[in-house]
Design a protein around this motif. Structure first.
Motif, short mmCIF file in Angstrom:
data_model
loop_
_atom_site.label_atom_id
_atom_site.label_comp_id
_atom_site.label_asym_id
_atom_site.label_seq_id
_atom_site.Cartn_x
_atom_site.Cartn_y
_atom_site.Cartn_z
N ILE A 125 4.62 -10.24 18.84
CA ILE A 125 4.11 -11.26 19.78
C ILE A 125 4.33 -10.72 21.18
O ILE A 125 5.46 -10.49 21.60
CB ILE A 125 4.82 -12.61 19.58
N THR A 126 3.22 -10.50 21.90
CA THR A 126 3.29 -9.75 23.16
C THR A 126 2.80 -10.56 24.35
O THR A 126 2.03 -11.50 24.20
CB THR A 126 2.46 -8.46 23.03
N PRO A 127 3.25 -10.19 25.56
CA PRO A 127 2.95 -10.97 26.77
C PRO A 127 1.72 -10.44 27.51
O PRO A 127 1.13 -9.44 27.13
CB PRO A 127 4.21 -10.76 27.60
N PHE A 128 1.40 -11.12 28.61
CA PHE A 128 0.20 -10.78 29.38
C PHE A 128 0.42 -9.67 30.38
O PHE A 128 -0.54 -9.01 30.79
CB PHE A 128 -0.31 -12.02 30.13
N ASN A 129 1.65 -9.42 30.81
CA ASN A 129 1.84 -8.62 32.02
C ASN A 129 1.64 -7.13 31.82
O ASN A 129 1.27 -6.42 32.75
CB ASN A 129 3.21 -8.91 32.64
N LEU A 132 -5.01 -8.58 13.63
CA LEU A 132 -5.01 -9.10 15.00
C LEU A 132 -5.39 -10.57 14.96
O LEU A 132 -6.48 -10.93 14.52
CB LEU A 132 -6.01 -8.34 15.86
N VAL A 133 -4.46 -11.43 15.41
CA VAL A 133 -4.72 -12.86 15.48
C VAL A 133 -4.43 -13.35 16.90
O VAL A 133 -3.48 -12.92 17.53
CB VAL A 133 -3.87 -13.65 14.46
N VAL A 134 -5.27 -14.24 17.37
CA VAL A 134 -5.13 -14.81 18.71
C VAL A 134 -5.14 -16.32 18.57
O VAL A 134 -5.92 -16.88 17.79
CB VAL A 134 -6.27 -14.35 19.64
N GLY A 135 -4.28 -16.99 19.30
CA GLY A 135 -4.25 -18.45 19.26
C GLY A 135 -2.97 -18.99 19.86
O GLY A 135 -2.15 -18.24 20.39
N SER A 136 -2.79 -20.28 19.73
CA SER A 136 -1.65 -20.93 20.37
C SER A 136 -0.34 -20.56 19.68
O SER A 136 -0.30 -20.25 18.49
CB SER A 136 -1.82 -22.45 20.33
N GLY A 137 0.72 -20.63 20.45
CA GLY A 137 2.03 -20.37 19.88
C GLY A 137 2.43 -21.40 18.85
O GLY A 137 3.09 -21.08 17.87
N THR A 138 2.00 -22.64 19.05
CA THR A 138 2.40 -23.71 18.12
C THR A 138 1.74 -23.56 16.76
O THR A 138 2.28 -24.02 15.75
CB THR A 138 2.05 -25.09 18.71
N ALA A 178 7.57 3.78 11.63
CA ALA A 178 8.53 3.42 10.60
C ALA A 178 7.88 3.15 9.24
O ALA A 178 8.57 3.03 8.23
CB ALA A 178 9.31 2.18 11.03
N GLY A 179 6.53 3.04 9.21
CA GLY A 179 5.84 2.78 7.95
C GLY A 179 5.65 1.32 7.62
O GLY A 179 5.56 0.96 6.44
N ASN A 180 5.54 0.48 8.63
CA ASN A 180 5.39 -0.96 8.42
C ASN A 180 3.95 -1.42 8.58
O ASN A 180 3.15 -0.79 9.30
CB ASN A 180 6.25 -1.73 9.43
N ALA A 181 3.61 -2.54 7.96
CA ALA A 181 2.38 -3.26 8.27
C ALA A 181 2.64 -4.17 9.47
O ALA A 181 3.78 -4.59 9.71
CB ALA A 181 1.94 -4.09 7.07
N ILE A 182 1.58 -4.47 10.21
CA ILE A 182 1.74 -5.19 11.48
C ILE A 182 0.77 -6.36 11.57
O ILE A 182 -0.39 -6.24 11.18
CB ILE A 182 1.45 -4.24 12.68
N ILE A 183 1.27 -7.46 12.10
CA ILE A 183 0.40 -8.55 12.58
C ILE A 183 0.66 -8.67 14.08
O ILE A 183 1.79 -8.91 14.51
CB ILE A 183 0.70 -9.88 11.89
N LEU A 184 -0.40 -8.48 14.85
CA LEU A 184 -0.29 -8.51 16.30
C LEU A 184 -0.87 -9.81 16.83
O LEU A 184 -2.02 -10.15 16.55
CB LEU A 184 -1.05 -7.32 16.90
N LYS A 185 -0.04 -10.52 17.62
CA LYS A 185 -0.50 -11.70 18.34
C LYS A 185 -0.32 -11.45 19.83
O LYS A 185 0.78 -11.61 20.37
CB LYS A 185 0.27 -12.95 17.93
N PRO A 186 -1.37 -11.06 20.54
CA PRO A 186 -1.25 -10.86 21.98
C PRO A 186 -1.32 -12.18 22.73
O PRO A 186 -1.67 -13.22 22.17
CB PRO A 186 -2.47 -10.00 22.30
N CYS A 218 -12.49 -14.84 19.64
CA CYS A 218 -12.23 -15.81 18.59
C CYS A 218 -10.75 -16.18 18.55
O CYS A 218 -9.89 -15.36 18.89
CB CYS A 218 -12.65 -15.25 17.23
N SER A 219 -10.48 -17.40 18.15
CA SER A 219 -9.09 -17.82 17.94
C SER A 219 -8.90 -18.18 16.48
O SER A 219 -9.85 -18.59 15.80
CB SER A 219 -8.74 -19.01 18.84
N ALA A 220 -7.67 -18.01 16.02
CA ALA A 220 -7.38 -18.20 14.60
C ALA A 220 -6.88 -19.60 14.31
O ALA A 220 -6.13 -20.19 15.09
CB ALA A 220 -6.35 -17.17 14.15
N THR A 221 -7.27 -20.12 13.18
CA THR A 221 -6.70 -21.36 12.66
C THR A 221 -5.43 -21.02 11.88
O THR A 221 -5.12 -19.85 11.64
CB THR A 221 -7.68 -22.06 11.73
#
Length: 472
Positions: A146-150, A201-207, A166-174, A32-35
């Motif tokens: 924001i992480t890369p493919f390699n 976890l969110v996936v989608g375009s950089g823009t 460190a005790g943080n909340a995270i939003i991951l965009k691979p 799925c991709s995110a709006t």
């Protein structure tokens, strides 16, 4: 079909992205991709979750990360197969990445347990008599990763592990080309005991998705690994929030006159061509002392010709596909341009779809695109030099400065290179591609800002608070 993890639950967003094999183009899975609206839900959820995450004790954070390490080892083969399928990485290297990542989470667990502060000697100042105090690190809040493919597993771990420690909340965009590994990471983190609110976890375009993370006032820090162009754009849009950037390089290896050539050659082959050269610290330039050039050149070219090129599922494969045909065509075009400008191909240079042969170029100059820019592909340039001062100047004549390597048996030469090379890390008698995950890692110039490695990333992902108690 894989779902996204938003606000504590797996979500079908109603739209999907195909994840295809870089090797043969076959469909691996869909995700799925995110709006924009769904991304904003994830941001709001993470903003609320920071209150939960900061209350986790050091023992709790360390246990979650230790559990995560064990779970990765339990599922190491499954994870390696996912990486190879979606990233096209050789299976041997995918297995190695999984093993490294388990170790990486262990390092993060260790740092979670010793995260603290330091006493401040207030009475060292004349006005500080009878005052006691200290400083302590507190979670920064919400980290957008924001992480890369390699390295779809370990480079996520380099952001997620320290953020949890460190005790943080995270939003991951691979990366959209390799999101399946990230899904597995989230599944394992939840199994390891991470609060469901602790990661989105969110996936989608950089823009759309990327810009929403970068521009949101509810995200306290963005940590990004990727291209310099995108990194600079993030820096411009992020406002006052903290940003760490691990960007590109055109890493150099120096083969000095007193080097052990037989020792250096196999390291340079792996350093230049592992993961098809799609490594931030992949060797792109090899400078060889003129008195040893022919010896190194012949041995190196023979070794490259003997390396295995093909199906990444074959455990013997060193060079497999590039991530997509567009990138492979770009790298090929740089090789052709260099040849038109006077370079010669010692081996390789041919491409079929995503498969670019491991390529060695001679007679290149620092003005060529193939030297000046980051090629991020299976291409390396070999060049002669006369003196150590000359080669250091040539290595430094670059917009990048991530890591460099020097092969020498002279300690004075080694320390000259250490002191004079304008890079974030100098590897003596090893490839610049060498990295262990607890070391500080990052670059100068256009290679980025900040440092990774759990201890150092945690420093980036926390804020110092100073305390003074007046005993007068």
């Amino acid at each position: 079909m894989k779902k996204l993890f938003i606000d504590g639950k797996w979500v079908d967003t109603g739209q999907t992205i195909d994840v295809n094999s870089p090797f043969d183009g076959s469909l691996v899975d869909t995700i799925c991709s995110a709006t924009l609206e769904q991304t904003e839900v994830a941001i709001e959820a993470a903003f609320k979750a920071k209150e939960v995450m900061k209350k986790l004790t050091a023992a709790q954070r360390g246990k979650i990360l230790d559990n995560m390490s064990a779970l990765i080892l339990r599922d190491q083969e499954e994870i390696a197969q996912i990486i190879t399928a979606e990233a096209g990485k050789g299976l041997t290297f995918s297995r190695g990445e999984a093993g490294r990542t388990a170790e990486n989470f262990k390092f993060a667990a260790d740092e979670a347990r010793r995260l603290g502060g330091e006493l401040v000697p207030y009475d060292a100042s004349e006005s500080g008599a009878n005052r006691f105090g200290y400083y302590k690190r507190y979670p920064i809040g919400v980290v957008g990763a924001i992480t890369p493919f390699n390295f779809p597993l370990n480079l996520v771990a380099h952001k997620v592990g320290p953020a949890i420690a460190a005790g943080n909340a995270i939003i991951l965009k691979p990366a959209s080309s390799t999101p399946l590994t990230a899904v597995k990471i989230v599944e394992l983190l939840l199994e390891a005991g991470l609060p469901e609110c602790g990661i989105n976890l969110v996936v989608g375009s950089g823009t759309i998705v990327g810009n929403a993370l970068v521009e949101s006032d509810k995200i306290n820090m963005v940590t990004f690994t990727g291209s310099p162009a995108v990194g600079l754009d993030i820096k411009a849009k992020a406002g006052i929030k903290k940003v760490t950037l691990e960007l590109g390089s055109n890493s150099a290896a120096i083969i000095h006159e007193d080097a052990d050539i037989k020792y250096a050659v196999p390291k340079c082959v792996v350093g230049a061509f592992a993961n098809s050269g799609q490594v931030c610290i992949s060797i792109q330039r090899i400078y060889i002392h003129e008195n040893r050039y022919d010896e190194f050149r012949n041995m190196f070219v023979d070794a490259v010709k003997a390396s295995t090129f093909g199906n990444p599922s074959d455990t013997k494969t060193l060079v497999g596909p590039m991530i997509d045909e567009k990138e492979a065509a770009r790298a090929e075009s740089w090789v052709k341009e260099a040849v038109e400008q006077g370079a010669t191909i010692a081996t390789g240079g041919k491409r079929t779809t995503t498969m670019l042969e491991p390529t060695v170029l001679e007679n290149t100059t620092e003005k060529m695109t193939v030297i000046r820019e980051e090629i991020f592909g299976p291409v390396v340039c070999i060049m002669k030099y006369k003196t150590l001062d000359e080669v250091i100047a040539r290595v430094n004549d670059s917009q990048f400065g991530l890591q460099a390597g020097i092969f020498t048996n002279n300690i004075q030469n080694a320390f000259t290179a250490i002191d004079e090379l304008e890079v974030g890390g100098v590897m003596v008698n090893d490839m610049p591609t060498f990295r262990v995950d607890q070391m500080p890692y990052g670059g100068l110039k256009l290679s980025g800002t900040g440092r990774e490695g759990p201890k150092f990333a945690i420093e980036e992902m926390t804020e110092l608070k100073t305390v003074m108690i007046n005993l007068n």
